[in-house]
Scaffold this motif. Structure first.
Motif, PDB file in Angstrom:
ATOM      1  N   GLU A   1      -2.295   5.385 -16.098  1.00 36.18           N
ATOM      2  CA  GLU A   1      -2.402   6.749 -15.573  1.00 36.18           C
ATOM      3  C   GLU A   1      -3.701   7.402 -15.990  1.00 36.18           C
ATOM      4  O   GLU A   1      -4.397   8.015 -15.180  1.00 36.18           O
ATOM      5  N   GLU A   2      -4.070   7.252 -17.270  1.00 40.49           N
ATOM      6  CA  GLU A   2      -5.306   7.854 -17.750  1.00 40.49           C
ATOM      7  C   GLU A   2      -6.524   7.161 -17.139  1.00 40.49           C
ATOM      8  O   GLU A   2      -7.531   7.806 -16.814  1.00 40.49           O
ATOM      9  N   SER A   3      -6.437   5.857 -16.943  1.00 44.39           N
ATOM     10  CA  SER A   3      -7.535   5.123 -16.297  1.00 44.39           C
ATOM     11  C   SER A   3      -7.732   5.596 -14.860  1.00 44.39           C
ATOM     12  O   SER A   3      -8.873   5.742 -14.395  1.00 44.39           O
ATOM     13  N   PHE A   4      -6.635   5.849 -14.162  1.00 45.59           N
ATOM     14  CA  PHE A   4      -6.732   6.350 -12.787  1.00 45.59           C
ATOM     15  C   PHE A   4      -7.373   7.733 -12.770  1.00 45.59           C
ATOM     16  O   PHE A   4      -8.189   8.035 -11.903  1.00 45.59           O
ATOM     17  N   ARG A   5      -7.028   8.585 -13.734  1.00 45.14           N
ATOM     18  CA  ARG A   5      -7.586   9.931 -13.784  1.00 45.14           C
ATOM     19  C   ARG A   5      -9.079   9.910 -14.088  1.00 45.14           C
ATOM     20  O   ARG A   5      -9.871  10.621 -13.461  1.00 45.14           O
ATOM     21  N   VAL A   6      -9.471   9.071 -15.050  1.00 49.46           N
ATOM     22  CA  VAL A   6     -10.868   9.048 -15.487  1.00 49.46           C
ATOM     23  C   VAL A   6     -11.756   8.340 -14.472  1.00 49.46           C
ATOM     24  O   VAL A   6     -12.838   8.828 -14.120  1.00 49.46           O
ATOM     25  N   ASN A   7     -11.307   7.184 -14.021  1.00 56.02           N
ATOM     26  CA  ASN A   7     -12.163   6.339 -13.184  1.00 56.02           C
ATOM     27  C   ASN A   7     -12.049   6.620 -11.685  1.00 56.02           C
ATOM     28  O   ASN A   7     -12.784   6.023 -10.897  1.00 56.02           O
ATOM     29  N   TYR A   8     -11.112   7.477 -11.308  1.00 54.17           N
ATOM     30  CA  TYR A   8     -10.959   7.758  -9.874  1.00 54.17           C
ATOM     31  C   TYR A   8     -10.994   9.263  -9.602  1.00 54.17           C
ATOM     32  O   TYR A   8     -11.888   9.755  -8.912  1.00 54.17           O
ATOM     33  N   PHE A   9     -10.068  10.008 -10.197  1.00 51.40           N
ATOM     34  CA  PHE A   9      -9.949  11.428  -9.907  1.00 51.40           C
ATOM     35  C   PHE A   9     -11.187  12.195 -10.373  1.00 51.40           C
ATOM     36  O   PHE A   9     -11.781  12.969  -9.608  1.00 51.40           O
ATOM     37  N   LEU A  10     -11.590  11.981 -11.624  1.00 55.68           N
ATOM     38  CA  LEU A  10     -12.746  12.714 -12.144  1.00 55.68           C
ATOM     39  C   LEU A  10     -14.034  12.294 -11.451  1.00 55.68           C
ATOM     40  O   LEU A  10     -14.954  13.119 -11.290  1.00 55.68           O
TER      41      LEU A  10
ATOM     42  N   GLU B   1       0.825  -1.206   0.000  1.00 60.70           N
ATOM     43  CA  GLU B   1       0.000   0.000   0.000  1.00 60.70           C
ATOM     44  C   GLU B   1       0.865   1.265   0.000  1.00 60.70           C
ATOM     45  O   GLU B   1       0.805   2.065  -0.938  1.00 60.70           O
ATOM     46  N   LEU B   2       1.652   1.459   1.049  1.00 59.52           N
ATOM     47  CA  LEU B   2       2.507   2.655   1.096  1.00 59.52           C
ATOM     48  C   LEU B   2       3.617   2.606   0.060  1.00 59.52           C
ATOM     49  O   LEU B   2       4.235   3.635  -0.229  1.00 59.52           O
ATOM     50  N   GLY B   3       3.870   1.451  -0.484  1.00 60.48           N
ATOM     51  CA  GLY B   3       4.877   1.336  -1.532  1.00 60.48           C
ATOM     52  C   GLY B   3       4.300   1.379  -2.930  1.00 60.48           C
ATOM     53  O   GLY B   3       5.035   1.165  -3.904  1.00 60.48           O
ATOM     54  N   ASP B   4       3.001   1.648  -3.045  1.00 57.74           N
ATOM     55  CA  ASP B   4       2.333   1.704  -4.345  1.00 57.74           C
ATOM     56  C   ASP B   4       2.170   3.155  -4.766  1.00 57.74           C
ATOM     57  O   ASP B   4       1.681   3.995  -3.996  1.00 57.74           O
ATOM     58  N   PHE B   5       2.556   3.476  -6.002  1.00 59.05           N
ATOM     59  CA  PHE B   5       2.475   4.851  -6.486  1.00 59.05           C
ATOM     60  C   PHE B   5       1.029   5.326  -6.582  1.00 59.05           C
ATOM     61  O   PHE B   5       0.743   6.514  -6.376  1.00 59.05           O
ATOM     62  N   LYS B   6       0.086   4.429  -6.851  1.00 60.58           N
ATOM     63  CA  LYS B   6      -1.324   4.818  -6.907  1.00 60.58           C
ATOM     64  C   LYS B   6      -1.813   5.319  -5.551  1.00 60.58           C
ATOM     65  O   LYS B   6      -2.563   6.301  -5.467  1.00 60.58           O
ATOM     66  N   PHE B   7      -1.375   4.660  -4.486  1.00 62.29           N
ATOM     67  CA  PHE B   7      -1.770   5.102  -3.149  1.00 62.29           C
ATOM     68  C   PHE B   7      -1.187   6.481  -2.832  1.00 62.29           C
ATOM     69  O   PHE B   7      -1.850   7.315  -2.209  1.00 62.29           O
ATOM     70  N   LEU B   8       0.026   6.726  -3.283  1.00 58.89           N
ATOM     71  CA  LEU B   8       0.649   8.033  -3.045  1.00 58.89           C
ATOM     72  C   LEU B   8      -0.122   9.134  -3.758  1.00 58.89           C
ATOM     73  O   LEU B   8      -0.346  10.223  -3.199  1.00 58.89           O
ATOM     74  N   VAL B   9      -0.530   8.885  -5.007  1.00 58.29           N
ATOM     75  CA  VAL B   9      -1.314   9.888  -5.740  1.00 58.29           C
ATOM     76  C   VAL B   9      -2.671  10.099  -5.061  1.00 58.29           C
ATOM     77  O   VAL B   9      -3.152  11.235  -4.916  1.00 58.29           O
ATOM     78  N   ALA B  10      -3.278   8.995  -4.628  1.00 62.92           N
ATOM     79  CA  ALA B  10      -4.597   9.094  -3.995  1.00 62.92           C
ATOM     80  C   ALA B  10      -4.545   9.892  -2.699  1.00 62.92           C
ATOM     81  O   ALA B  10      -5.429  10.712  -2.418  1.00 62.92           O
ATOM     82  N   ILE B  11      -3.498   9.695  -1.899  1.00 64.93           N
ATOM     83  CA  ILE B  11      -3.444  10.401  -0.619  1.00 64.93           C
ATOM     84  C   ILE B  11      -3.168  11.891  -0.826  1.00 64.93           C
ATOM     85  O   ILE B  11      -3.640  12.728  -0.049  1.00 64.93           O
ATOM     86  N   VAL B  12      -2.439  12.234  -1.882  1.00 58.85           N
ATOM     87  CA  VAL B  12      -2.232  13.656  -2.194  1.00 58.85           C
ATOM     88  C   VAL B  12      -3.551  14.293  -2.609  1.00 58.85           C
ATOM     89  O   VAL B  12      -3.892  15.404  -2.180  1.00 58.85           O
ATOM     90  N   ILE B  13      -4.324  13.604  -3.426  1.00 59.43           N
ATOM     91  CA  ILE B  13      -5.620  14.137  -3.887  1.00 59.43           C
ATOM     92  C   ILE B  13      -6.574  14.309  -2.720  1.00 59.43           C
ATOM     93  O   ILE B  13      -7.204  15.359  -2.553  1.00 59.43           O
ATOM     94  N   TRP B  14      -6.697  13.280  -1.877  1.00 58.46           N
ATOM     95  CA  TRP B  14      -7.642  13.338  -0.761  1.00 58.46           C
ATOM     96  C   TRP B  14      -7.235  14.396   0.259  1.00 58.46           C
ATOM     97  O   TRP B  14      -8.096  15.035   0.876  1.00 58.46           O
ATOM     98  N   TYR B  15      -5.949  14.564   0.460  1.00 53.27           N
ATOM     99  CA  TYR B  15      -5.514  15.583   1.424  1.00 53.27           C
ATOM    100  C   TYR B  15      -5.925  16.980   0.976  1.00 53.27           C
ATOM    101  O   TYR B  15      -6.429  17.781   1.773  1.00 53.27           O
ATOM    102  N   GLU B  16      -5.757  17.287  -0.309  1.00 54.19           N
ATOM    103  CA  GLU B  16      -6.138  18.615  -0.808  1.00 54.19           C
ATOM    104  C   GLU B  16      -7.654  18.805  -0.782  1.00 54.19           C
ATOM    105  O   GLU B  16      -8.137  19.895  -0.461  1.00 54.19           O
ATOM    106  N   ILE B  17      -8.409  17.748  -1.076  1.00 53.67           N
ATOM    107  CA  ILE B  17      -9.872  17.848  -1.046  1.00 53.67           C
ATOM    108  C   ILE B  17     -10.369  18.040   0.382  1.00 53.67           C
ATOM    109  O   ILE B  17     -11.190  18.929   0.664  1.00 53.67           O
ATOM    110  N   LEU B  18      -9.885  17.215   1.296  1.00 56.69           N
ATOM    111  CA  LEU B  18     -10.326  17.304   2.690  1.00 56.69           C
ATOM    112  C   LEU B  18      -9.915  18.626   3.325  1.00 56.69           C
ATOM    113  O   LEU B  18     -10.666  19.199   4.123  1.00 56.69           O
TER     114      LEU B  18
END
Length: 807
Positions: free
Chosen positions: A622-631, A520-537
């Protein structure tokens, strides 16, 4: 020894007995000299001129200072405006203790830890100072040198005993501004005129400081003051009433404890306590029934003052919220929001906890309606309702707001803004599977450390800053705390998990910790997700904190919500790219490849009738993560904000032209007339009008020519109109606008007092006593305006025995 009885034939005492009485009275008077200064509020000293005001205590004629007339009338010594009501201190001690422990010293306006103002502190600030204790600046190791090249040393904070052991002089305080040391307990608890610089202007003779400190800490007066200080600090955790109701016994509660303390300074209370302890007095008015009666008298006076101000302004709003107490009874907090006409300020006042058995919309409304009748408040004067987003409160068909609107359609309902923001985050977290998995990982990280004291110690050894919090579905502030801790200390958390995986004896915990650290903490997807959630929260939590103010205006809340929507619309375009950059920096710090891991593609079998010429759309990771998660998250946030705050749009259509002076200036006469007519229609019920549209339009045309330049909000305009009787409709319109609630934060804050007052050890407290203590604790600012003489007269008029005693 004087004779026990007068000889036969003698009507008066002999001269010897009279002289003995006179000597005894003189000793008593001298011992109490200056004690009244404890109950007098002095003006603070000017620090700049303190050297000019220092009194040479060696030249003070103590005998003349203590030569007090024995027949002095204590009640006439203290001016009514400066005296402290002893009974108020005794009755309200539980409130004062709770209040002192919760007061933020940064909100007082002056530094209570400054020794130069300790003599001028009132009783409330003195309680706070005793609770907090002296403040010591550990960064000061050496002070500035004086003319003899001597200076203060931090070593003097420690006392070296003859056997080599050391103990802390917690009473010693150094003032950097004055370059002097003080004795905290002796300066705070001193009685009258006291000799010694440590107690008065401060000691600065650094050559003889060691000798002076040793002499001071062994003197009897210092030991007595230290004992008083320690006893008061220990008694802060006791209840208003203790296990017994006897003076000078352990666990007798704060009320009797403060009676004992006041008896040390006040001769009247001292004589009263002596007569009680000597069994010379049996009706002492210190029992629990008298305490309850005094509590209810104070609470009733506070409630009457609040109701008086509500009736003076006529229009008000109702704010309700419910919570179960420690005895599993549902308590509904009643808050009234109104505009104080004397100060033109918005106030939200607490009127009590209502015990409810039926939590349906009809049951809650019936309890509210009965309480308003008891308080003599007109149901048809309600112009706003503020509840949480529970179905029994906001229900469109059977909720409290619907039943209220059926009777009074002018009571505008506003769902709590903070609860609505919380639901927006819930919508975002439930919008996609990856978002649910993200918070599941955050909760697992907290759980693996929190379930063991050893593992929590490992976390504290590795993580020196913020620690994670358990997630809550109703309090999303815990989410920002946990996400912030992991986001800003990612490497520390990873090291802590790896240490747990290496040292824990439980194979299950070892495997889970290693999985969290590497997968989890070693996965780049988790790192991107925690940056996004921190700014939103962080963005939502900032707005939520602003909305919790008791004087929050509906126009300001609308402005912040619109700003939040604009933030998400802009974040949709640029946020993902920025999040990738931040996540890449974290990944390089953790030696992780900043790339999205590729999943194995599953070859799907084609059907015989499938068109082979149709090209399948394949997205990169990367594009799948942006479309299906970030957006997904951002779009859901925008939709939820617009949906859950659509009531604000209705307020803008009704009151929008009153939001600011600029709005009035921009409207032409036709539009202004239309807005005034619309407002008249919305504030009309059964041929009763709050404002007359045509008259309001005429007043506003005149007003916008009189207003000064610059943007003015509703509060500023209402203050500008104060004292002008030619704008009655305008004043009414602005009062109604300001009455509309935004959040139920005031009701939530009252629950904090509920937990302190009705605790596990006091779970059988009656509802009447609970409401009395809660009113005193929450609305304590009104205690300063109470006429205590009238309360004493009311207390004495309860029966004939009291009337004869209190004449």
């Amino acid at each position: 020894m004087p004779p026990k009885s007068l000889p036969k034939g003698r009507k008066y005492d002999c001269g010897y007995v009279k002289r003995k009485k006179k000597i005894r009275l003189e000793k008593l008077t001298q011992s109490q000299s200056g004690a009244i200064e404890k109950f007098i509020i002095k003006e603070p000293q000017n620090v700049e001129n303190i050297d000019a005001d220092i009194v040479d205590v060696q030249t003070v004629d103590i005998e003349n200072a203590e030569n007090v007339n024995n027949n002095i009338d204590v009640e006439n010594v203290v001016d009514d405006n400066e005296s402290v009501d002893v009974e108020n201190e005794n009755v309200d001690d539980d409130n004062e203790i709770v209040r002192a422990e919760n007061v933020d010293v940064n909100d007082i306006g002056y530094d209570i830890f400054d020794p130069t103002i300790w003599d001028s502190l009132d009783s409330r600030m003195r309680d706070l100072l005793v609770t907090k204790g002296p403040k010591r600046d550990c960064s000061i190791v050496k002070g500035p040198k004086d003319k003899f090249s001597r200076r203060f040393l931090a070593n003097w904070y420690t006392r070296v005993l003859p056997n080599g052991e050391t103990c802390d002089r917690d009473w010693l305080v150094y003032s950097k501004e004055l370059d002097r040391v003080f004795c905290f307990c002796c300066k705070v608890f001193k009685r009258g005129i006291t000799i010694g610089q440590l107690v008065n202007e401060g000691f600065s003779d650094w050559i003889h400081v060691n000798q002076r400190l040793k002499e001071h800490e062994t003197c009897m007066e210092h030991v007595k003051n230290m004992t008083t200080w320690y006893e008061l600090r220990q008694k802060k955790n006791l209840a208003f009433r203790g296990h017994n109701e006897k003076l000078y016994q352990n666990s007798n509660g704060n009320f009797l404890g403060l009676i004992e303390m006041v008896a040390e300074f006040d001769p009247i209370i001292q004589e009263h306590v002596r007569r009680i302890t000597d069994d010379n007095l049996h009706v002492h008015y210190l029992g629990h029934r008298i305490q309850n009666e005094l509590i209810l008298l104070l609470a009733s006076e506070i409630k009457n003052e609040i109701i008086r101000k509500i009736k003076q302004t006529k229009y008000f709003s109702v704010i309700l919220d419910c919570t179960p107490d420690v005895s599993h009874q549902e308590q509904m907090s009643l808050i009234i929001r109104y505009v104080n006409v004397s100060s033109n300020r918005i106030e939200e006042s607490f009127l009590g906890f209502l015990n409810v058995d039926d939590t349906t919309g009809q049951g809650l409304f019936d309890v509210l309606q009965d309480e308003l009748k008891k308080l003599d408040l007109d149901l048809f004067d309600v112009r706003g309702q503020g509840y949480d987003n529970g179905s029994n409160m906001k229900g469109k068909h059977q909720g409290v707001q619907k039943r209220f609107l059926d009777i009074n359609p002018r009571a505008f309902y506003t769902p709590c803004g903070c609860h609505s923001l919380n639901l927006v985050l819930c919508d975002m977290a439930n919008s996609c599977r990856k978002a649910k998995e993200f918070f599941g990982v955050v909760q697992r990280i907290y759980t693996i450390f929190a379930n063991s004291t050893k593992r929590w110690q490992i976390l504290k050894d590795n993580v020196k800053g913020w620690t994670p919090k358990s997630l809550s579905s109703t309090r999303w502030e815990s989410h920002i705390d946990s996400v912030k801790a992991i986001r800003l200390q990612m490497s520390d958390f990873r090291e802590a998990l790896l240490e747990v995986s290496e040292n824990d004896s439980d194979s299950k915990i070892e495997s889970e910790a290693k999985s969290l650290a590497t997968n989890e903490l070693g996965d780049f997807k988790f790192l991107v997700a925690i940056v996004i959630w921190y700014e939103i929260l962080f963005a939502i939590n900032t707005v939520s904190k602003l909305l919790q103010s008791s004087d929050m205006l509906i126009d300001f809340a609308m402005e912040k919500i619109k700003g939040l929507i604009s933030f998400f619309e802009e974040y949709r375009e640029t946020g993902f790219k920025n999040a990738l950059n931040y996540a890449t920096e974290i990944a390089l710090e953790l030696n992780i490849d900043p790339v999205f891991s590729q999943k194995r593609k599953i070859q799907r079998k084609r059907q015989f009738d499938e068109n082979l010429s149709t090209a399948s759309v394949e997205l990169s990771e990367e594009e799948s993560f942006r479309v299906n998660y970030f957006l997904y998250l951002v779009d859901q946030a925008v939709v939820s904000l617009k949906t859950r705050f659509e009531q604000y749009q209705q307020y803008e259509s009704i009151f929008g032209f009153l939001f600011s002076s600029q709005n009035l200036q921009l409207l032409d006469d036709a539009t202004l007339n239309s807005c005034c007519s619309n407002l008249e229609e919305r504030l009309k019920h059964n041929e009763q009008f709050d404002v007359v549209g045509k008259e309001l339009c005429v007043e506003l045309r005149l007003l916008r020519n009189m207003l000064p330049g610059g943007k003015m909000g509703p509060i500023d305009i209402l203050k500008f109109l104060k004292g002008m009787n030619c704008f009655p409709n305008t004043i009414i319109a602005y009062r109604i606008l300001l009455t509309i609630p935004v959040t139920v934060a005031s009701a939530e804050r009252s629950f904090s007092k509920l937990k302190l007052l009705k605790s596990y050890l006091r779970s059988t407290m009656l509802q009447e006593r609970l409401n009395g203590l809660a009113l005193i604790a929450i609305e304590n600012n009104l205690l300063d305006d109470i006429q205590y003489e009238d309360l004493i007269d009311e207390f004495a008029s309860k029966n004939a025995a009291r009337m004869s005693r209190f004449k």
